[in-house]
Design a protein around this motif. Structure first.
Motif, PDB file in Angstrom:
ATOM      1  N   ILE A 253       0.857  -1.185   0.000  1.00 32.32           N
ATOM      2  CA  ILE A 253       0.000   0.000   0.000  1.00 32.32           C
ATOM      3  C   ILE A 253       0.892   1.233   0.000  1.00 32.32           C
ATOM      4  CG2 ILE A 253      -1.832   1.247   1.182  1.00 32.32           C
ATOM      5  CD1 ILE A 253      -2.692  -1.501   0.220  1.00 32.32           C
ATOM      6  N   ILE A 254       0.717   2.103  -0.997  1.00 34.62           N
ATOM      7  CA  ILE A 254       1.565   3.297  -1.069  1.00 34.62           C
ATOM      8  C   ILE A 254       0.798   4.583  -0.752  1.00 34.62           C
ATOM      9  CG2 ILE A 254       3.123   2.220  -2.723  1.00 34.62           C
ATOM     10  CD1 ILE A 254       1.812   3.940  -4.928  1.00 34.62           C
ATOM     11  N   TYR A 255      -0.526   4.462  -0.567  1.00 35.84           N
ATOM     12  CA  TYR A 255      -1.313   5.673  -0.271  1.00 35.84           C
ATOM     13  C   TYR A 255      -2.636   5.281   0.364  1.00 35.84           C
ATOM     14  CZ  TYR A 255      -4.594   9.511  -0.989  1.00 35.84           C
ATOM     15  OH  TYR A 255      -5.551  10.458  -0.800  1.00 35.84           O
ATOM     16  N   SER A 256      -3.128   6.138   1.265  1.00 40.43           N
ATOM     17  CA  SER A 256      -4.453   5.972   1.853  1.00 40.43           C
ATOM     18  C   SER A 256      -5.076   7.338   2.077  1.00 40.43           C
ATOM     19  CB  SER A 256      -4.356   5.232   3.196  1.00 40.43           C
ATOM     20  OG  SER A 256      -5.589   5.296   3.889  1.00 40.43           O
ATOM     21  N   THR A 257      -6.367   7.443   1.845  1.00 43.36           N
ATOM     22  CA  THR A 257      -7.073   8.700   2.104  1.00 43.36           C
ATOM     23  C   THR A 257      -7.157   9.010   3.596  1.00 43.36           C
ATOM     24  OG1 THR A 257      -9.182   7.509   2.046  1.00 43.36           O
ATOM     25  CG2 THR A 257      -8.471   8.592   0.009  1.00 43.36           C
ATOM     26  N   LYS A 258      -6.894   8.013   4.436  1.00 39.51           N
ATOM     27  CA  LYS A 258      -6.975   8.233   5.881  1.00 39.51           C
ATOM     28  C   LYS A 258      -6.000   9.310   6.348  1.00 39.51           C
ATOM     29  CE  LYS A 258      -7.521   4.729   8.643  1.00 39.51           C
ATOM     30  NZ  LYS A 258      -7.363   3.425   9.331  1.00 39.51           N
ATOM     31  N   ASN A 259      -4.954   9.517   5.591  1.00 39.31           N
ATOM     32  CA  ASN A 259      -3.937  10.505   5.960  1.00 39.31           C
ATOM     33  C   ASN A 259      -3.985  11.745   5.075  1.00 39.31           C
ATOM     34  OD1 ASN A 259      -2.840   8.561   7.839  1.00 39.31           O
ATOM     35  ND2 ASN A 259      -1.915   7.528   6.081  1.00 39.31           N
ATOM     36  N   ASP A 260      -5.127  11.958   4.431  1.00 36.83           N
ATOM     37  CA  ASP A 260      -5.245  13.055   3.480  1.00 36.83           C
ATOM     38  C   ASP A 260      -6.439  13.931   3.863  1.00 36.83           C
ATOM     39  OD1 ASP A 260      -4.837  14.638   1.213  1.00 36.83           O
ATOM     40  OD2 ASP A 260      -4.512  12.925  -0.105  1.00 36.83           O
ATOM     41  N   ASP A 261      -6.906  14.742   2.937  1.00 36.57           N
ATOM     42  CA  ASP A 261      -8.054  15.629   3.128  1.00 36.57           C
ATOM     43  C   ASP A 261      -9.249  14.845   3.674  1.00 36.57           C
ATOM     44  OD1 ASP A 261     -10.437  17.160   2.620  1.00 36.57           O
ATOM     45  OD2 ASP A 261      -9.350  18.328   1.118  1.00 36.57           O
ATOM     46  N   PRO A 262      -9.902  15.320   4.754  1.00 32.84           N
ATOM     47  CA  PRO A 262     -11.030  14.578   5.338  1.00 32.84           C
ATOM     48  C   PRO A 262     -12.251  14.463   4.436  1.00 32.84           C
ATOM     49  CG  PRO A 262     -10.802  16.745   6.374  1.00 32.84           C
ATOM     50  CD  PRO A 262      -9.571  16.518   5.553  1.00 32.84           C
ATOM     51  N   THR A 263     -12.312  15.257   3.356  1.00 31.86           N
ATOM     52  CA  THR A 263     -13.452  15.144   2.443  1.00 31.86           C
ATOM     53  C   THR A 263     -13.225  14.057   1.392  1.00 31.86           C
ATOM     54  OG1 THR A 263     -12.615  16.811   0.886  1.00 31.86           O
ATOM     55  CG2 THR A 263     -13.976  17.598   2.716  1.00 31.86           C
ATOM     56  N   LEU A 264     -12.032  13.460   1.375  1.00 30.48           N
ATOM     57  CA  LEU A 264     -11.767  12.363   0.451  1.00 30.48           C
ATOM     58  C   LEU A 264     -12.348  11.063   1.012  1.00 30.48           C
ATOM     59  CD1 LEU A 264      -8.065  13.131  -0.561  1.00 30.48           C
ATOM     60  CD2 LEU A 264     -10.148  13.641  -1.852  1.00 30.48           C
ATOM     61  N   GLY A 265     -12.353  10.033   0.193  1.00 34.11           N
ATOM     62  CA  GLY A 265     -12.951   8.769   0.623  1.00 34.11           C
ATOM     63  C   GLY A 265     -14.287   8.576  -0.066  1.00 34.11           C
ATOM     64  N   ARG A 266     -15.021   7.547   0.384  1.00 32.46           N
ATOM     65  CA  ARG A 266     -16.281   7.183  -0.265  1.00 32.46           C
ATOM     66  C   ARG A 266     -17.452   7.283   0.702  1.00 32.46           C
ATOM     67  NH1 ARG A 266     -14.831   1.422  -2.731  1.00 32.46           N
ATOM     68  NH2 ARG A 266     -13.688   1.248  -0.758  1.00 32.46           N
ATOM     69  N   ASN A 267     -18.617   7.524   0.134  1.00 34.74           N
ATOM     70  CA  ASN A 267     -19.843   7.637   0.932  1.00 34.74           C
ATOM     71  C   ASN A 267     -20.948   6.818   0.267  1.00 34.74           C
ATOM     72  OD1 ASN A 267     -18.944  10.014   2.790  1.00 34.74           O
ATOM     73  ND2 ASN A 267     -18.490  10.704   0.724  1.00 34.74           N
ATOM     74  N   SER A 268     -21.870   6.344   1.072  1.00 37.90           N
ATOM     75  CA  SER A 268     -22.975   5.546   0.531  1.00 37.90           C
ATOM     76  C   SER A 268     -24.249   5.854   1.315  1.00 37.90           C
ATOM     77  CB  SER A 268     -22.654   4.056   0.602  1.00 37.90           C
ATOM     78  OG  SER A 268     -22.452   3.650   1.947  1.00 37.90           O
ATOM     79  N   GLY A 269     -25.383   5.424   0.765  1.00 32.65           N
ATOM     80  CA  GLY A 269     -26.653   5.750   1.406  1.00 32.65           C
ATOM     81  C   GLY A 269     -27.636   4.602   1.407  1.00 32.65           C
ATOM     82  N   LEU A 270     -28.696   4.786   2.177  1.00 25.29           N
ATOM     83  CA  LEU A 270     -29.843   3.885   2.200  1.00 25.29           C
ATOM     84  C   LEU A 270     -30.961   4.580   1.432  1.00 25.29           C
ATOM     85  CD1 LEU A 270     -31.502   1.439   3.210  1.00 25.29           C
ATOM     86  CD2 LEU A 270     -32.003   2.768   5.274  1.00 25.29           C
ATOM     87  N   LEU A 271     -31.406   3.967   0.344  1.00 27.00           N
ATOM     88  CA  LEU A 271     -32.427   4.558  -0.514  1.00 27.00           C
ATOM     89  C   LEU A 271     -33.647   3.647  -0.598  1.00 27.00           C
ATOM     90  CD1 LEU A 271     -29.653   5.871  -1.451  1.00 27.00           C
ATOM     91  CD2 LEU A 271     -30.731   6.182  -3.667  1.00 27.00           C
ATOM     92  N   VAL A 272     -34.797   4.255  -0.820  1.00 21.46           N
ATOM     93  CA  VAL A 272     -36.034   3.516  -1.045  1.00 21.46           C
ATOM     94  C   VAL A 272     -36.661   4.054  -2.323  1.00 21.46           C
ATOM     95  CG1 VAL A 272     -37.451   5.144   0.291  1.00 21.46           C
ATOM     96  CG2 VAL A 272     -38.226   2.784  -0.005  1.00 21.46           C
ATOM     97  N   THR A 273     -37.362   3.202  -3.048  1.00 20.86           N
ATOM     98  CA  THR A 273     -38.055   3.698  -4.232  1.00 20.86           C
ATOM     99  C   THR A 273     -39.220   4.581  -3.785  1.00 20.86           C
ATOM    100  OG1 THR A 273     -39.608   1.842  -4.382  1.00 20.86           O
ATOM    101  CG2 THR A 273     -37.481   1.606  -5.505  1.00 20.86           C
ATOM    102  N   ALA A 274     -39.484   5.619  -4.544  1.00 25.04           N
ATOM    103  CA  ALA A 274     -40.582   6.528  -4.204  1.00 25.04           C
ATOM    104  C   ALA A 274     -41.914   5.787  -4.192  1.00 25.04           C
ATOM    105  CB  ALA A 274     -40.620   7.682  -5.210  1.00 25.04           C
ATOM    106  N   GLU A 275     -42.046   4.806  -5.070  1.00 24.64           N
ATOM    107  CA  GLU A 275     -43.285   4.023  -5.151  1.00 24.64           C
ATOM    108  C   GLU A 275     -43.529   3.232  -3.865  1.00 24.64           C
ATOM    109  OE1 GLU A 275     -45.373   0.609  -8.030  1.00 24.64           O
ATOM    110  OE2 GLU A 275     -43.268   1.167  -8.300  1.00 24.64           O
ATOM    111  N   PHE A 276     -42.473   2.568  -3.362  1.00 24.27           N
ATOM    112  CA  PHE A 276     -42.637   1.777  -2.144  1.00 24.27           C
ATOM    113  C   PHE A 276     -42.893   2.683  -0.940  1.00 24.27           C
ATOM    114  CE2 PHE A 276     -41.362  -0.429   1.664  1.00 24.27           C
ATOM    115  CZ  PHE A 276     -41.825  -1.721   1.469  1.00 24.27           C
ATOM    116  N   GLU A 277     -42.149   3.777  -0.860  1.00 26.99           N
ATOM    117  CA  GLU A 277     -42.305   4.694   0.283  1.00 26.99           C
ATOM    118  C   GLU A 277     -43.709   5.275   0.332  1.00 26.99           C
ATOM    119  OE1 GLU A 277     -42.345   8.568   2.348  1.00 26.99           O
ATOM    120  OE2 GLU A 277     -42.389   8.315   0.163  1.00 26.99           O
TER     121      GLU A 277
END
Length: 363
Positions: A206-230
């Motif tokens: 491993i030569i690089y990790s975002t853990k030691n870089d800008d805090p806005t780097l990295g990945r994000n994910s969400g919980l989504l529902v279809t509008a029809e089901f909701e």
């Protein structure tokens, strides 16, 4: 007599018909474990799946069945299933594929964060002369195109003075990228904790990790529902969100650190990989379901970048996408309103959550 006979017949049919049709709650996850194992890892969605917390929420509700589907093709494949009407919830869907789906007309509601600050690693063969992100210029690099890994990688490149045009990218899914890197068919690969065990065994470094870089780097994910089901099942939507918040609570508790890592290891990665991935980092930093200014800013930024990079063709309305009433109610009902810390748009802590006061397990 004829009408009486018909009435009697209809009454008989109603008597033998089921009281209500079965309601399916179809949950999709954008990924699989090693060798396509039907398990997630690295987030609270995996906790909910293994502990069957969503199913438990409906134990007293008749005619409800919960199903899970894990997509080797990650976000793009999950989006196709959403578009075909085959899913009700997307759990852990990355920011880029969810934004792409919204830009193309997928009617969904963003219910909660399913992961934030997810670290990104740059792995190379053990004898590689590459030492920095800047050294990637002109080299052959694996990248899972169309997933949240792509835009996260692009941001890393930008921070280090590069663009996609400077790299010879090869689109490979996570399993294929790992194999290509180990076999020498690519010179580097961006990915997650799946590379940490390989690094420990000397197969990559491993030569690089975002853990030691800008805090806005990295990945994000969400919980989504279809509008029809909701719209059709707001009470079921609330139960699903409640189950995932319970999973986030369990996963964020440092007292459960070892148990969480062992649960994630069902996906085929060793516990040691998660210990290294979360070294000196609280679980709650990544496993919070809270939608704060940091999450909103990340999605707005990713949407702007996706358009600038030509990944989407039009602006995406982010503000109207978020539907957090179910999350807020779950946090209130479960007495977790102030459990997690919140962060501003730049990734700086604004409020300290109660979880911060729990004794961290030794790393």
């Amino acid at each position: 007599m004829k009408f009486a006979h018909i009435a009697a017949l209809i009454g008989g049919l109603l008597a033998i018909a089921p009281a209500s049709a079965e309601t399916l709650i179809r949950i999709g996850y954008p990924g699989t474990g090693i060798d396509d194992r039907p398990y997630a890892y690295g987030d609270y969605v995996a906790v909910a799946n293994v502990q069957q917390l969503v199913e438990a929420e409906f134990k007293d509700v008749p005619d409800v069945k919960v199903t899970w589907t894990f997509f080797r093709g990650a976000g793009p494949a999950l989006n196709e299933s959403l578009a075909a009407g085959q899913l009700d919830f997307a759990a852990g869907l990355g920011d880029l594929p969810s934004i792409v789906g919204r830009s193309r007309g997928l009617q969904t509601k963003y219910l909660a964060s399913a992961g934030s600050h997810d670290a990104l690693y740059l792995a190379v063969p053990p004898d590689s002369q590459l030492k920095t992100v800047e050294d990637l210029r002109g080299h052959k690099v694996a990248q899972f195109r169309g997933t949240n890994l792509q835009i996260a990688t692009d941001r890393v490149l930008e921070k280090h003075g590069l663009t996609e045009k400077d790299i010879r990218f090869v689109s490979l899914d996570s399993n294929a990228a790992t194999a290509a890197l180990v076999s020498g068919n690519v010179e580097a690969s961006f990915g997650g904790s799946e590379y940490l065990d390989l690094a420990k065994r000397g197969a990559v470094k491993i030569i690089y990790s975002t853990k030691n870089d800008d805090p806005t780097l990295g990945r994000n994910s969400g919980l989504l529902v279809t509008a029809e089901f909701e719209k059709a099942h707001p009470e079921f939507t609330a139960k699903v969100v409640r189950a995932f918040v319970k999973a986030a609570r369990f996963g964020s508790d440092e007292a459960n650190r070892q148990a969480v890592f062992e649960l994630w290891s069902k996906a085929g990665l060793p516990v040691e990989s998660f210990e290294a991935d979360f070294k000196d980092e609280p679980l709650a930093h990544r496993l919070s379901p809270v939608v704060d200014d940091f999450i909103i800013a990340r999605y707005k930024d990713q949407a702007e970048r996706a358009k600038a990079y030509g990944l989407i063709k039009k602006d995406v309305d982010i503000d109207s996408w978020f539907e957090t009433k179910y999350l807020k109610q779950a946090l209130l009902d479960l007495e977790l309103k102030n459990y997690w810390s919140t962060f501003d748009a730049k990734g700086q802590k604004v409020t300290e959550g109660q979880v911060e006061h729990t004794k961290a397990a030794s790393n």
